[in-house]
Design a protein around this motif. Structure first.
Motif, mmCIF file in Angstrom:
data_model
loop_
_atom_site.group_PDB
_atom_site.id
_atom_site.type_symbol
_atom_site.label_atom_id
_atom_site.label_comp_id
_atom_site.label_asym_id
_atom_site.label_seq_id
_atom_site.Cartn_x
_atom_site.Cartn_y
_atom_site.Cartn_z
ATOM 1 N N ARG A 189 0.820 -1.203 0.000
ATOM 2 C CA ARG A 189 0.000 0.000 0.000
ATOM 3 C C ARG A 189 0.861 1.264 0.000
ATOM 4 O O ARG A 189 2.013 1.242 0.423
ATOM 5 C CB ARG A 189 -0.916 0.018 1.233
ATOM 6 N N VAL A 190 0.259 2.355 -0.456
ATOM 7 C CA VAL A 190 0.896 3.664 -0.401
ATOM 8 C C VAL A 190 -0.093 4.646 0.203
ATOM 9 O O VAL A 190 -1.286 4.639 -0.139
ATOM 10 C CB VAL A 190 1.335 4.148 -1.796
ATOM 11 N N LEU A 237 0.559 9.969 -7.956
ATOM 12 C CA LEU A 237 0.756 8.873 -7.002
ATOM 13 C C LEU A 237 0.057 7.589 -7.432
ATOM 14 O O LEU A 237 0.676 6.523 -7.496
ATOM 15 C CB LEU A 237 0.266 9.298 -5.619
ATOM 16 N N TYR A 238 -1.238 7.677 -7.738
ATOM 17 C CA TYR A 238 -2.005 6.470 -8.040
ATOM 18 C C TYR A 238 -1.455 5.749 -9.266
ATOM 19 O O TYR A 238 -1.231 4.533 -9.242
ATOM 20 C CB TYR A 238 -3.479 6.819 -8.257
ATOM 21 N N ALA A 258 1.979 4.214 -8.592
ATOM 22 C CA ALA A 258 1.859 3.096 -7.654
ATOM 23 C C ALA A 258 1.259 1.875 -8.353
ATOM 24 O O ALA A 258 1.740 0.748 -8.179
ATOM 25 C CB ALA A 258 0.998 3.508 -6.464
ATOM 26 N N VAL A 314 -4.073 2.432 -2.698
ATOM 27 C CA VAL A 314 -3.578 3.778 -2.416
ATOM 28 C C VAL A 314 -4.587 4.468 -1.499
ATOM 29 O O VAL A 314 -5.792 4.470 -1.769
ATOM 30 C CB VAL A 314 -3.408 4.598 -3.712
#
Length: 349
Positions: free
Chosen positions: A50-51, A68-69, A72, A80
């Motif tokens: 996970r982030v 980010l998404y 990732a 996320v």
């Protein structure tokens, strides 16, 4: 099967890193490389990667999702989490609908009730499943690998566990502590910034926390003695947390849709909505993954929000809530995808 699994390994990203494409790519690579080293050295199963983003405003959400998404997802990250500051219901709905691995959370405050109710109604009218990836936090969100009520306050890595079996009769707490200390050593060797473990005891289907509470208490869950058993488990967590590096909630968790024993008890009427709300007062992390009929009145939902806010004030610790309003009647089951069939509870009982 190992009696300890890593439920989630989470990379927490701060605002500075998020604004730098090179910095984000570097941190993601280091996280995944460290995760390979950690898994190899501990021989533990990693259930999800996970982030977590820092607190994000509505105006920043689209940019955060793009940077980010998408990065990732391309790196094989499972989920996320983005904690939102300012927001509106339509923004939440569109984001969750568009990004299937996205989890969002908002923070409750007196005066925010109408907007939160609108979110629940938008989900229930369009796609009630979206509510499984949305949480309301009562109190400031903690830095934890548990989704959705999380946020990133500093760069680093956190872990959560599936380890119900380690608390059953005959299991030695000192032996568990030594395993956790060794896990911490391996984590600190794998990542430059290890934030700690959220030691919360959480279930996953047959690995039931409710069954564990019954074993500790010697009685059926919800009968007198249940609260004492929950408190006893929390005392054990507190003891462990005093000897290893921790982050997050560090409490017993009772998410209805994720615990097969809770589901069974709800189906026979032994477990009611009022039980789960009541247990949130006794050092349980919140009201989680509970399904109620979408015909529930706004006055009932408002009362629930206010109750949880006051429980938060009483405990002086953050709470999380995931509530699903579904097109089903009290006593029926509804399919929640990877969570399976889950009983619907009346909020009036």
């Amino acid at each position: 099967m190992s009696t300890i699994d890593i439920r989630a390994a989470a990379l927490h990203i701060d605002a500075k890193t998020l604004s730098s494409t090179d910095g984000l790519e570097r941190d993601l690579s280091k996280f995944l490389e460290g995760l390979d080293n950690f898994a190899e050295s501990t021989h533990l199963k990693i259930v999800s990667k996970r982030v977590v983003a820092p607190l994000t405003s509505e105006s920043e959400l689209e940019r955060t999702l793009k940077t980010l998404y998408e990065r990732a997802e391309s790196q094989g990250i499972n989920y996320v989490g983005i904690p939102l500051g300012h927001w509106d219901p339509s923004t939440l709905y569109e984001a969750l609908l568009t990004y299937p691995r996205l989890f969002l959370s908002v923070e409750y405050g007196p005066g925010s009730e109408s907007d939160i109710l609108k979110v629940f109604r938008v989900f229930s009218e369009s796609s009630y499943m979206l509510a499984t990836r949305f949480a309301v936090s009562f109190g400031q969100r903690v830095q934890t690998p548990y989704f959705p009520a999380t946020q990133s306050k500093e760069n680093g890595v956190s872990l959560s566990l599936l380890y119900v079996e380690q608390f059953k009769k005959g299991a030695l707490l000192e032996s568990l502590l030594e395993r956790l200390k060794e896990m911490q050593r391996q984590a600190e060797a794998s990542w430059d910034s290890f934030l700690g473990v959220d030691l919360s005891i959480s279930p996953w289907m047959e690995r039931s926390v409710a069954s564990l509470v019954e074993e500790i208490s010697g009685i059926t869950f919800t009968l007198p003695g249940t609260i004492a058993a929950i408190r006893e488990l929390n005392r054990r967590i507190e003891y462990l947390a005093s000897h290893v590096k921790t982050t997050g909630f560090n409490e017993v968790m009772l998410p209805l849709a994720e615990d097969n024993r809770l589901k069974e008890l709800a189906r026979i009427g032994q477990l009611r909505f009022s039980h789960l709300l009541n247990y949130a007062s006794y050092c349980v992390a919140g009201l989680d993954m509970v399904v109620i009929p979408d015909t529930s009145e706004d006055t009932v939902l408002l009362g629930l929000l206010r109750d949880l806010w006051d429980i938060h004030l009483l405990k002086r610790r953050p709470l999380g809530m995931r509530l699903i309003l579904a097109p089903a009647e009290d006593g029926s089951d509804i399919d929640l995808g990877m969570f399976g069939k889950t009983p619907v509870l009346s909020p009036l009982r």
